[in-house]
Motif scaffolding. Structure first.
Motif, PDB file in Angstrom:
ATOM      1  N   UNK A  88     -17.355  53.264  52.091  1.00 27.68           N
ATOM      2  CA  UNK A  88     -17.137  51.822  51.990  1.00 27.68           C
ATOM      3  C   UNK A  88     -16.207  51.493  50.830  1.00 27.68           C
ATOM      4  N   UNK A  89     -16.416  52.153  49.696  1.00 24.34           N
ATOM      5  CA  UNK A  89     -15.546  51.914  48.536  1.00 24.34           C
ATOM      6  C   UNK A  89     -14.134  52.420  48.796  1.00 24.34           C
ATOM      7  N   UNK A  90     -14.010  53.577  49.430  1.00 29.29           N
ATOM      8  CA  UNK A  90     -12.683  54.106  49.741  1.00 29.29           C
ATOM      9  C   UNK A  90     -11.933  53.174  50.681  1.00 29.29           C
ATOM     10  N   UNK A  91     -12.642  52.661  51.675  1.00 27.62           N
ATOM     11  CA  UNK A  91     -12.035  51.724  52.621  1.00 27.62           C
ATOM     12  C   UNK A  91     -11.524  50.483  51.892  1.00 27.62           C
ATOM     13  N   UNK A  92     -12.316  49.965  50.984  1.00 34.04           N
ATOM     14  CA  UNK A  92     -11.925  48.773  50.231  1.00 34.04           C
ATOM     15  C   UNK A  92     -10.723  49.057  49.331  1.00 34.04           C
ATOM     16  N   UNK A  93     -10.788  50.153  48.590  1.00 35.31           N
ATOM     17  CA  UNK A  93      -9.735  50.480  47.619  1.00 35.31           C
ATOM     18  C   UNK A  93      -8.414  50.764  48.318  1.00 35.31           C
ATOM     19  N   UNK A  94      -8.447  51.584  49.358  1.00 33.34           N
ATOM     20  CA  UNK A  94      -7.200  51.939  50.030  1.00 33.34           C
ATOM     21  C   UNK A  94      -6.624  50.751  50.802  1.00 33.34           C
ATOM     22  N   UNK A  95      -7.495  49.917  51.349  1.00 36.74           N
ATOM     23  CA  UNK A  95      -7.008  48.728  52.036  1.00 36.74           C
ATOM     24  C   UNK A  95      -6.256  47.803  51.092  1.00 36.74           C
ATOM     25  N   UNK A  96      -6.768  47.669  49.877  1.00 34.34           N
ATOM     26  CA  UNK A  96      -6.108  46.831  48.889  1.00 34.34           C
ATOM     27  C   UNK A  96      -4.806  47.455  48.409  1.00 34.34           C
ATOM     28  N   UNK A  97      -4.788  48.773  48.285  1.00 37.13           N
ATOM     29  CA  UNK A  97      -3.614  49.443  47.734  1.00 37.13           C
ATOM     30  C   UNK A  97      -2.474  49.565  48.747  1.00 37.13           C
ATOM     31  N   UNK A  98      -2.779  49.892  49.997  1.00 35.77           N
ATOM     32  CA  UNK A  98      -1.734  50.292  50.940  1.00 35.77           C
ATOM     33  C   UNK A  98      -1.478  49.285  52.058  1.00 35.77           C
ATOM     34  N   UNK A 143     -11.119  61.503  50.424  1.00 40.48           N
ATOM     35  CA  UNK A 143      -9.932  62.174  50.965  1.00 40.48           C
ATOM     36  C   UNK A 143      -9.804  61.943  52.463  1.00 40.48           C
ATOM     37  N   UNK A 144     -10.883  62.145  53.193  1.00 41.62           N
ATOM     38  CA  UNK A 144     -10.807  61.994  54.647  1.00 41.62           C
ATOM     39  C   UNK A 144     -10.587  60.536  55.050  1.00 41.62           C
ATOM     40  N   UNK A 145     -11.183  59.602  54.326  1.00 44.35           N
ATOM     41  CA  UNK A 145     -10.942  58.190  54.622  1.00 44.35           C
ATOM     42  C   UNK A 145      -9.470  57.852  54.383  1.00 44.35           C
ATOM     43  N   UNK A 146      -8.873  58.414  53.340  1.00 46.82           N
ATOM     44  CA  UNK A 146      -7.452  58.146  53.052  1.00 46.82           C
ATOM     45  C   UNK A 146      -6.549  58.586  54.204  1.00 46.82           C
ATOM     46  N   UNK A 147      -6.992  59.577  54.957  1.00 47.06           N
ATOM     47  CA  UNK A 147      -6.199  60.029  56.105  1.00 47.06           C
ATOM     48  C   UNK A 147      -6.070  58.948  57.179  1.00 47.06           C
ATOM     49  N   UNK A 148      -6.916  57.939  57.163  1.00 49.94           N
ATOM     50  CA  UNK A 148      -6.750  56.860  58.137  1.00 49.94           C
ATOM     51  C   UNK A 148      -5.398  56.168  57.951  1.00 49.94           C
ATOM     52  N   UNK A 149      -4.904  56.162  56.714  1.00 50.84           N
ATOM     53  CA  UNK A 149      -3.587  55.595  56.433  1.00 50.84           C
ATOM     54  C   UNK A 149      -2.496  56.648  56.623  1.00 50.84           C
ATOM     55  N   UNK A 150      -2.741  57.858  56.085  1.00 49.40           N
ATOM     56  CA  UNK A 150      -1.717  58.915  56.069  1.00 49.40           C
ATOM     57  C   UNK A 150      -2.147  60.056  56.978  1.00 49.40           C
ATOM     58  N   UNK A 151      -1.737  60.009  58.186  1.00 50.11           N
ATOM     59  CA  UNK A 151      -1.946  60.889  59.328  1.00 50.11           C
ATOM     60  C   UNK A 151      -2.134  60.030  60.559  1.00 50.11           C
ATOM     61  N   UNK A 168      -0.138  63.957  49.842  1.00 46.16           N
ATOM     62  CA  UNK A 168      -0.227  62.533  49.534  1.00 46.16           C
ATOM     63  C   UNK A 168      -1.678  62.074  49.520  1.00 46.16           C
ATOM     64  N   UNK A 169      -2.445  62.484  50.518  1.00 41.53           N
ATOM     65  CA  UNK A 169      -3.856  62.090  50.582  1.00 41.53           C
ATOM     66  C   UNK A 169      -4.612  62.631  49.372  1.00 41.53           C
ATOM     67  N   UNK A 170      -4.311  63.867  48.970  1.00 42.13           N
ATOM     68  CA  UNK A 170      -4.969  64.421  47.797  1.00 42.13           C
ATOM     69  C   UNK A 170      -4.667  63.572  46.563  1.00 42.13           C
ATOM     70  N   UNK A 171      -3.410  63.144  46.424  1.00 37.87           N
ATOM     71  CA  UNK A 171      -3.078  62.353  45.237  1.00 37.87           C
ATOM     72  C   UNK A 171      -3.728  60.972  45.291  1.00 37.87           C
ATOM     73  N   UNK A 172      -3.688  60.322  46.444  1.00 42.53           N
ATOM     74  CA  UNK A 172      -4.272  58.977  46.490  1.00 42.53           C
ATOM     75  C   UNK A 172      -5.792  59.027  46.370  1.00 42.53           C
ATOM     76  N   UNK A 173      -6.400  60.177  46.651  1.00 39.45           N
ATOM     77  CA  UNK A 173      -7.830  60.316  46.377  1.00 39.45           C
ATOM     78  C   UNK A 173      -8.091  60.197  44.888  1.00 39.45           C
ATOM     79  N   UNK A 174      -7.155  60.691  44.075  1.00 39.87           N
ATOM     80  CA  UNK A 174      -7.305  60.521  42.629  1.00 39.87           C
ATOM     81  C   UNK A 174      -7.133  59.055  42.232  1.00 39.87           C
ATOM     82  N   UNK A 175      -6.400  58.270  43.035  1.00 44.31           N
ATOM     83  CA  UNK A 175      -6.295  56.835  42.766  1.00 44.31           C
ATOM     84  C   UNK A 175      -7.614  56.126  43.058  1.00 44.31           C
TER      85      UNK A 175
END
Length: 293
Positions: A88-98, A143-151, A168-175
Motif C-alpha cells: 500500500x505504501x509503495x503504491x502511494x509513493x510510486x503513484x505520487x512520484x511517477x 521492488x515488485x510493486x515498482x515493476x507496475x510502472x517499469x515493465x 531502474x526498479x532497484x533504484x526506485x525501490x531505494x526511493x
C-alpha cells in the motif's frame, strides 16, 4: 516481452479455491459439480497471471481508490499483514512520484516461487519463505510493486535489455526507502545493496558491462551487475542533474512511453531532453563499460 493487450479470461476450477488474477473479477458462477467459473477482465496489460489455493487468506486496504489485496497462507498471517502495508505504501509513493497506477486492484500473493518475487500486471508474487524476513520482505515487495510502472505500463525487452527495467526498479525501490524512512536509511541501503555488492565483483575481477541479454551473463554475475551496478547509473544521473530534474525525467519517461516499448536509447533521449545535458559519457561509463574507475 509483449505489447499491451486487453484480456478477457475465463477460469473453471474447484469452487473452494481462492483466486488472485490479473484484472478485475467480473463474475463467479458456481456449478453443481463442485466447480465454479471465474471471469476476469484487464485493462492494458503485458500478460496475465492466475494464482489459486484453497488455503489463502486475504487482507485488504484501499489506497486512493485502489484496492490492495494481500493473499497469504494461514501460518503467515503476520507477514501477510506486513506485506499489505508495504504494498500500500509503495503504491502511494510510486503513484505520487511517477504517475497514476493504471488499475483498480493490486494483488500481492505468497507463492512457493524460487525467485524472491516476480512481477505481473496488477499482480505480484512473493516467495513464501520471505514472510518472516522483515527488511528483505519489504524491499522485495516494494521492488515488485515498482515493476507496475517499469515493465508493465512502460514496457521493454526484458530478455535482451533486462537492466532497463530491473536496474531502474532497484533504484526506485531505494526511493521508496527514502520517502518512507529518510535519506540516511536509504543511503545505508544503497551502500549495502549497490555499492558493496558491486565493489565485491570488481575486486574479484568479474566486472562487466551492464548492457547485454540475460543469456550473456554468468549466473553468479547477473545479480551484482544488473541489480547493483545498474542502479548506480541512475544514482549518478540523479546526482548529476539534481533531485527535481531526476524526478521530472522519470515522470516524462513514464508519460511518453505509457503502454509502449521503451529502449535504452529512448530513455537516454528523454533524460537528455529534460535535463538539457549530454549524458553519453555517463551512460558509456556505467552501462556500456566493463569496468568503472
Amino acid at each position: 516481452y509483449a505489447d499491451v493487450s486487453l484480456y478477457d479470461v475465463t477460469l473453471t476450477a474447484p469452487a473452494e479455491m481462492v483466486v488472485a488474477a490479473t484484472g478485475a473479477t467480473l463474475s463467479v458462477e458456481a456449478h453443481d459439480d463442485g466447480t465454479a467459473t471465474w471471469r476476469f477482465a484487464s485493462g492494458p496489460a503485458r500478460d496475465v497471471n492466475i494464482v489459486l489455493s484453497a488455503e489463502y487468506e486475504v487482507a485488504r486496504r484501499e489506497v486512493d481508490g485502489i484496492m490492495v489485496n494481500s493473499y497469504y497462507l494461514p501460518e503467515d498471517a503476520e507477514g501477510g499483514q506486513a506485506v499489505l502495508d508495504f504494498a500500500a505504501e509503495a503504491l502511494r509513493i510510486f503513484g505520487q512520484r511517477f504517475g497514476p497506477y493504471p488499475y483498480t486492484e493490486l494483488d500481492v500473493v505468497a507463492t512457493p516461487t524460487s525467485a524472491a518475487g516476480i512481477e505481473y500486471p496488477g499482480l505480484v508474487v512473493i516467495a513464501e519463505r520471505l514472510y518472516d524476513d522483515g527488511n528483505h520482505l519489504e524491499w522485495v515487495v516494494a521492488h515488485e510493486v515498482a515493476h507496475q510502472w517499469w515493465y508493465n505500463v512502460v514496457g521493454n525487452d526484458q530478455v535482451d535489455e533486462p537492466w532497463l527495467d530491473e536496474a531502474l526498479v532497484q533504484y526506485v525501490t531505494s526511493l521508496y526507502w527514502e520517502d518512507r524512512y529518510g535519506k540516511a536509511v536509504a543511503d545505508h541501503a544503497r551502500q549495502n545493496l549497490f555499492w558493496d555488492r558491486y565493489e565485491q565483483v570488481r575486486k574479484e575481477g568479474r566486472d562487466r558491462a551492464v548492457a547485454g541479454p540475460v543469456a550473456s551473463f554468468e549466473v553468479e554475475d547477473y545479480g551484482p551487475i544488473v541489480y547493483a551496478k545498474g542502479p548506480l547509473f541512475f544514482h549518478h544521473l540523479r546526482e548529476l542533474v539534481g533531485d527535481l530534474v531526476f524526478d521530472d525525467i522519470l515522470r516524462a519517461y513514464f508519460q511518453q512511453h505509457r503502454y509502449k516499448i521503451a529502449t535504452p536509447e529512448s530513455f537516454l533521449a528523454v533524460a537528455e531532453k529534460v535535463s538539457g545535458r549530454d549524458l553519453g559519457a555517463l551512460y558509456q561509463q556505467w552501462i556500456l563499460t566493463a569496468s568503472v574507475p
